[in-house]
Write an enzyme that holds these catalytic residues in place. Structure first.
Site, short mmCIF file in Angstrom:
data_model
loop_
_atom_site.label_atom_id
_atom_site.label_comp_id
_atom_site.label_asym_id
_atom_site.label_seq_id
_atom_site.Cartn_x
_atom_site.Cartn_y
_atom_site.Cartn_z
CG ASN A 9 63.06 31.05 72.02
OD1 ASN A 9 63.79 31.83 72.64
ND2 ASN A 9 62.50 30.00 72.59
CD1 TRP A 10 67.67 34.17 68.13
CD2 TRP A 10 68.59 36.04 68.96
NE1 TRP A 10 67.86 35.04 67.09
CE2 TRP A 10 68.42 36.19 67.57
CE3 TRP A 10 69.16 37.10 69.70
CZ2 TRP A 10 68.79 37.37 66.90
CZ3 TRP A 10 69.52 38.26 69.03
CH2 TRP A 10 69.34 38.38 67.65
CE LYS A 11 64.84 27.11 72.26
NZ LYS A 11 64.67 25.65 72.25
CG HIS A 95 59.96 27.73 75.33
ND1 HIS A 95 60.72 26.63 75.67
CD2 HIS A 95 60.07 27.87 73.99
CE1 HIS A 95 61.27 26.14 74.57
NE2 HIS A 95 60.89 26.87 73.54
CD GLU A 97 64.09 25.28 75.80
OE1 GLU A 97 64.35 26.49 75.83
OE2 GLU A 97 64.25 24.56 74.78
CD GLU A 167 58.20 25.98 70.61
OE1 GLU A 167 58.87 26.37 69.64
OE2 GLU A 167 58.57 26.11 71.78
N GLY A 173 64.88 20.95 69.59
CA GLY A 173 66.32 20.77 69.68
C GLY A 173 66.79 19.35 69.40
CB SER A 213 63.60 20.11 64.67
OG SER A 213 64.17 19.67 65.89
P1 13P Z 1 64.53 24.24 67.92
O1 13P Z 1 64.10 24.96 66.67
O2 13P Z 1 65.98 24.43 68.24
O3 13P Z 1 64.09 22.81 67.92
O4 13P Z 1 63.76 24.95 69.14
C1 13P Z 1 62.39 25.13 69.06
C2 13P Z 1 61.96 26.02 70.17
O5 13P Z 1 61.99 25.66 71.32
C3 13P Z 1 61.55 27.40 69.81
O6 13P Z 1 60.95 28.03 70.89
#
Ligand code: 13P
Length: 250
Positions: A9-11, A95, A97, A167, A173, A213
């Site tokens: 997931n590149w966000k 997600h 976020e 998650e 993160g 992570s």
């Molecule tokens: P990280 O791997 O940067 O912790 O992010 C996880 C995430 O939100 C994947 O959707």
């Protein structure tokens, strides 16, 4: 029996040019990989180019969100049919976020899951508890509510197509991965709820990914857990080498 899924997931990272450069570097690194579904989830403006560059390869594409309507006056939104047309086969939905910053609820997640399925996309439905919820002993009720509401009105025939991504918000993160025991405990619990909802064959077919992570250094021990069927990777999916290292966890 369940094919593992490793999704990046590149966000909100990478322009179309940066996305194309990643794909050109990444494809040769994973060209020989079999028995793993590899997925890249770029931002919307990069979907078409990543879709075109990965067509006919062992790498699939996901959108990071979809709207629940097929079309309409919804300024700024993108429909399941549009992301499919751009080359996506999967859609990340709900997600944390999006729940935290864009007011997504279990109910809107459910509408999006149903819309994605109706459009022929594979939903990657995210759920997970916050640190406060974990510390107050609410992890299981929270993820149970998110799973049951998110999959409301999904039939047992459609359910095996859904991918669930656990998650824990406190692990995203932060560099603070859930331990393999913490992750396995929640994954097994979620599979138990899936069994109640849809019966054992469906529960055994649904892939449950872990996210938070994930790195090349910790993927193997996570994947060794019986109910962890893959990973949803954020930060470590932005570099072709690191993400290829996760894809080749075996
Ligand atoms: P990280 O791997 O940067 O912790 O992010 C996880 C995430 O939100 C994947 O959707």
């Amino acid at each position: 029996m369940r094919t593992p899924v490793i999704a990046g997931n590149w966000k909100m990272y990478k322009t179309a040019g940066e996305s194309a450069a990643f794909v050109k570097e990444f494809l040769p690194l994973v060209a020989g990989v079999q028995g793993v579904e590899i997925v890249l989830s770029p931002p919307f403006p990069s979907l078409s180019i990543v879709g075109a560059l990965t067509a006919g390869t062992n790498v699939g594409v996901a959108s990071q969100n979809v709207h629940f309507a097929a079309e309409g006056a919804y300024t700024g939104e993108v429909s399941p049919g549009m992301v499919k047309d751009a080359g996506a086969r999967y859609a990340i939905i709900g997600h944390s976020e999006r729940r935290q910053y864009f007011a997504e609820t279990d109910e809107s997640v459910n509408r999006k899951v149903k819309a994605a399925l109706a459009a022929g996309l594979v939903p990657i439905m995210c759920l997970g508890e916050t640190l406060q919820e974990r510390e107050s002993g609410k992890t299981f009720p929270v993820v149970e509510r998110q799973l049951r509401t998110g999959l409301a009105e999904v039939s047992a025939a459609e359910a095996p197509k859904v991918i669930v991504a656990y998650e824990p918000v406190w692990a995203i993160g932060t560099g603070k991965t859930a331990t393999k025991e913490q992750a396995q405990e929640v994954h097994a619990f979620l599979r138990g709820i899936l069994k109640e909802l849809f019966g054992e064959p469906v529960a055994l077919a649904v892939r449950i990914l872990y996210g938070g992570s994930v790195k090349p250094e910790n993927i193997s021990e996570l994947m060794a857990q019986p109910d962890i069927d893959g990973a949803l990777v954020g930060g470590a999916s932005l570099k072709a080498n690191a993400f290829a290292g996760i894809v080749k966890f075996k």
